[in-house]
Enzyme design. Structure first.
Site, PDB file in Angstrom:
ATOM      1  N   ARG A 200      -0.624   2.395   2.750  1.00  0.00           N
ATOM      2  CA  ARG A 200       0.204   3.587   2.622  1.00  0.00           C
ATOM      3  C   ARG A 200      -0.019   4.559   3.767  1.00  0.00           C
ATOM      4  NH1 ARG A 200       1.637   3.694  -2.999  1.00  0.00           N
ATOM      5  NH2 ARG A 200       2.847   5.521  -3.456  1.00  0.00           N
TER       6      ARG A 200
ATOM      7  N   LYS B 230       9.963  -0.948  -5.425  1.00  0.00           N
ATOM      8  CA  LYS B 230       8.875  -1.851  -5.030  1.00  0.00           C
ATOM      9  C   LYS B 230       8.335  -2.623  -6.243  1.00  0.00           C
ATOM     10  CE  LYS B 230       6.293   1.526  -3.425  1.00  0.00           C
ATOM     11  NZ  LYS B 230       7.174   2.690  -3.721  1.00  0.00           N
TER      12      LYS B 230
ATOM     13  N   ARG C  65      12.921   6.853 -15.217  1.00  0.00           N
ATOM     14  CA  ARG C  65      12.088   5.647 -15.372  1.00  0.00           C
ATOM     15  C   ARG C  65      11.228   5.739 -16.632  1.00  0.00           C
ATOM     16  NH1 ARG C  65       8.196   3.952 -10.656  1.00  0.00           N
ATOM     17  NH2 ARG C  65       7.547   6.117 -10.876  1.00  0.00           N
TER      18      ARG C  65
ATOM     19  N   ARG D 177       5.676   8.224 -16.716  1.00  0.00           N
ATOM     20  CA  ARG D 177       4.494   8.436 -15.886  1.00  0.00           C
ATOM     21  C   ARG D 177       4.234   9.916 -15.663  1.00  0.00           C
ATOM     22  NH1 ARG D 177       4.733   4.357 -10.819  1.00  0.00           N
ATOM     23  NH2 ARG D 177       4.224   6.297  -9.723  1.00  0.00           N
TER      24      ARG D 177
ATOM     25  N   ARG E  74       5.582  13.745  -3.709  1.00  0.00           N
ATOM     26  CA  ARG E  74       5.372  12.321  -3.370  1.00  0.00           C
ATOM     27  C   ARG E  74       6.325  11.895  -2.256  1.00  0.00           C
ATOM     28  NH1 ARG E  74       6.501   9.997  -8.982  1.00  0.00           N
ATOM     29  NH2 ARG E  74       6.383   7.939  -8.009  1.00  0.00           N
TER      30      ARG E  74
HETATM   31  P1  AP5 Z   1      10.270   1.101  -9.398  1.00  0.00           P
HETATM   32  O1  AP5 Z   1      10.419  -0.366  -9.177  1.00  0.00           O
HETATM   33  O2  AP5 Z   1       9.312   1.561 -10.440  1.00  0.00           O
HETATM   34  O3  AP5 Z   1      10.002   1.849  -7.992  1.00  0.00           O
HETATM   35  P2  AP5 Z   1       8.705   1.938  -7.100  1.00  0.00           P
HETATM   36  O4  AP5 Z   1       9.147   1.829  -5.681  1.00  0.00           O
HETATM   37  O5  AP5 Z   1       7.664   0.997  -7.581  1.00  0.00           O
HETATM   38  O6  AP5 Z   1       8.319   3.461  -7.372  1.00  0.00           O
HETATM   39  P3  AP5 Z   1       6.890   4.109  -7.671  1.00  0.00           P
HETATM   40  O7  AP5 Z   1       7.180   5.473  -8.224  1.00  0.00           O
HETATM   41  O8  AP5 Z   1       6.025   3.210  -8.481  1.00  0.00           O
HETATM   42  O9  AP5 Z   1       6.324   4.247  -6.228  1.00  0.00           O
HETATM   43  P4  AP5 Z   1       5.158   5.107  -5.780  1.00  0.00           P
HETATM   44  O10 AP5 Z   1       4.909   4.526  -4.459  1.00  0.00           O
HETATM   45  O11 AP5 Z   1       5.405   6.558  -5.806  1.00  0.00           O
HETATM   46  O12 AP5 Z   1       4.052   4.906  -6.926  1.00  0.00           O
HETATM   47  P5  AP5 Z   1       2.679   4.090  -6.988  1.00  0.00           P
HETATM   48  O13 AP5 Z   1       2.451   3.704  -8.378  1.00  0.00           O
HETATM   49  O14 AP5 Z   1       2.631   3.060  -5.927  1.00  0.00           O
HETATM   50  O15 AP5 Z   1      11.738   1.671  -9.718  1.00  0.00           O
HETATM   51  C1  AP5 Z   1      11.942   3.039 -10.025  1.00  0.00           C
HETATM   52  C2  AP5 Z   1      13.044   3.180 -11.081  1.00  0.00           C
HETATM   53  O16 AP5 Z   1      14.284   2.743 -10.527  1.00  0.00           O
HETATM   54  C3  AP5 Z   1      12.827   2.309 -12.335  1.00  0.00           C
HETATM   55  O17 AP5 Z   1      13.332   3.006 -13.437  1.00  0.00           O
HETATM   56  C4  AP5 Z   1      13.679   1.048 -12.063  1.00  0.00           C
HETATM   57  O18 AP5 Z   1      14.133   0.454 -13.252  1.00  0.00           O
HETATM   58  C5  AP5 Z   1      14.812   1.614 -11.223  1.00  0.00           C
HETATM   59  N1  AP5 Z   1      15.292   0.685 -10.191  1.00  0.00           N
HETATM   60  C6  AP5 Z   1      14.519  -0.100  -9.384  1.00  0.00           C
HETATM   61  N2  AP5 Z   1      15.290  -0.778  -8.515  1.00  0.00           N
HETATM   62  C7  AP5 Z   1      16.582  -0.400  -8.775  1.00  0.00           C
HETATM   63  C8  AP5 Z   1      17.838  -0.742  -8.191  1.00  0.00           C
HETATM   64  N3  AP5 Z   1      17.902  -1.605  -7.157  1.00  0.00           N
HETATM   65  N4  AP5 Z   1      18.947  -0.163  -8.685  1.00  0.00           N
HETATM   66  C9  AP5 Z   1      18.877   0.723  -9.707  1.00  0.00           C
HETATM   67  N5  AP5 Z   1      17.712   1.092 -10.323  1.00  0.00           N
HETATM   68  C10 AP5 Z   1      16.569   0.540  -9.847  1.00  0.00           C
HETATM   69  O19 AP5 Z   1       1.626   5.232  -6.587  1.00  0.00           O
HETATM   70  C11 AP5 Z   1       1.432   6.331  -7.428  1.00  0.00           C
HETATM   71  C12 AP5 Z   1       0.362   7.240  -6.841  1.00  0.00           C
HETATM   72  O20 AP5 Z   1      -0.885   6.525  -6.768  1.00  0.00           O
HETATM   73  C13 AP5 Z   1       0.594   7.751  -5.414  1.00  0.00           C
HETATM   74  O21 AP5 Z   1       1.398   8.925  -5.398  1.00  0.00           O
HETATM   75  C14 AP5 Z   1      -0.831   8.001  -4.939  1.00  0.00           C
HETATM   76  O22 AP5 Z   1      -1.331   9.221  -5.440  1.00  0.00           O
HETATM   77  C15 AP5 Z   1      -1.605   6.860  -5.598  1.00  0.00           C
HETATM   78  N6  AP5 Z   1      -1.677   5.667  -4.741  1.00  0.00           N
HETATM   79  C16 AP5 Z   1      -1.129   4.438  -4.976  1.00  0.00           C
HETATM   80  N7  AP5 Z   1      -1.372   3.592  -3.982  1.00  0.00           N
HETATM   81  C17 AP5 Z   1      -2.100   4.284  -3.075  1.00  0.00           C
HETATM   82  C18 AP5 Z   1      -2.625   3.962  -1.803  1.00  0.00           C
HETATM   83  N8  AP5 Z   1      -2.462   2.747  -1.241  1.00  0.00           N
HETATM   84  N9  AP5 Z   1      -3.311   4.921  -1.135  1.00  0.00           N
HETATM   85  C19 AP5 Z   1      -3.503   6.137  -1.656  1.00  0.00           C
HETATM   86  N10 AP5 Z   1      -3.008   6.533  -2.846  1.00  0.00           N
HETATM   87  C20 AP5 Z   1      -2.308   5.603  -3.563  1.00  0.00           C
HETATM   88 MG    MG Z   2       5.764   1.220  -8.490  1.00  0.00          MG
END
Ligand code: AP5
Ligand code: MG
Length: 208
Positions: free
Chosen positions: A88, A13, A122, A155, A166
């Site tokens: 979410r 994402k 990552r 992270r 997660r």
């Molecule tokens: P990356 O692009 O970083 O993936 P991502 O989908 O953004 O993964 P996240 O871990 O950020 O998602 P998340 O939803 O768990 O975390 P968030 O910060 O939103 O890619 C991942 C890796 O793969 C990278 O190394 C990249 O280079 C590689 N990659 C990407 N695409 C690729 C491809 N096509 N091929 C190969 N490699 C690839 O949330 C974190 C925490 O915050 C949550 O757990 C929760 O506690 C809280 N939170 C956030 N938003 C909310 C909400 N709306 N409500 C409640 N709690 C929330």
């Molecule tokens: Mg992310």
């Protein structure tokens, strides 16, 4: 151009949101990044969010809904935005409905083993947030960001036990949004297993 990127942790994402934001000049709004910034700054929001994030749980809806409502009121969102990681759950989706309409929801899907491997490898820039992968997308100079030269970090929630939690949280709380937006016919499914440029080429087919 009001967009949502939906998908499990590690599906890409953030990687795709960065590309859309830079090509189309619309803000990338990641609730995860906003919450991590609040933790770094030691604000009340950060203190409340930290324990949920480190346990791989969702931060309470009322906190997150307020952040997003405020952020979407900024002038830079008038031309559109990319929401990454929000909504979410169904409560958040309903809260968003009362604030802004959505044109397209991109669902990025990927096999679970790939998600785990991506998250473990990552690294992110501690300053500008640019995302790397130690194997697929390493920085030119080990440990440092190509764009701004600052240190790369892992992270806190990218530890094996938290990654598992997660993924479970996604299955239980977030997956129902697939039907929710599917019924409105604004959901586009993407194969996130493909390389990032191929995924992005798919996304662009739906953008103006
Ligand atoms: P990356 O692009 O970083 O993936 P991502 O989908 O953004 O993964 P996240 O871990 O950020 O998602 P998340 O939803 O768990 O975390 P968030 O910060 O939103 O890619 C991942 C890796 O793969 C990278 O190394 C990249 O280079 C590689 N990659 C990407 N695409 C690729 C491809 N096509 N091929 C190969 N490699 C690839 O949330 C974190 C925490 O915050 C949550 O757990 C929760 O506690 C809280 N939170 C956030 N938003 C909310 C909400 N709306 N409500 C409640 N709690 C929330
Ligand atoms: Mg992310």
């Amino acid at each position: 151009m009001n967009l949502i990127l939906l998908g499990p942790p590690g599906s890409g994402k953030g990687t795709q949101a960065e590309k859309i934001s830079s090509d189309y000049d619309v803000p990338h709004i990641s609730t995860g990044n906003i919450l991590r910034h609040a933790i770094d700054q030691g604000t009340d929001l950060g203190l409340s969010a930290k324990k949920y994030m480190n346990e791989g749980k969702l931060v309470p809806d009322e906190l997150v809904d307020e952040i997003v409502a405020e952020r979407l009121s900024f002038l830079d969102c008038n031309r559109g935005f990319v929401l990454d990681g929000f909504p979410r759950d169904l409560t958040q989706a309903k809260a968003l409905e009362g604030i802004r309409g959505i044109d397209t929801v991109f669902l990025v899907e990927c096999p679970q083993q790939t998600l785990i491997s991506r998250l473990s490898n990552r690294r992110e820039c501690s300053s500008c947030g640019k995302i790397y992968h130690l194997l697929n997308n390493p920085p030119n100079r080990e440990g440092f960001c190509d764009d701004c030269g600052n240190k790369l970090i892992q992270r806190a929630d990218d530890q094996p036990q938290t990654i598992k939690k997660r993924l479970t949280t996604y299955e239980k709380e977030t997956k129902p949004l697939i039907d929710y937006y599917g019924e409105e016919r604004i959901l586009v499914r993407l194969d996130g297993f493909q390389n990032p440029d191929t995924v992005y080429a798919e996304i662009k087919k739906y953008l103006p």
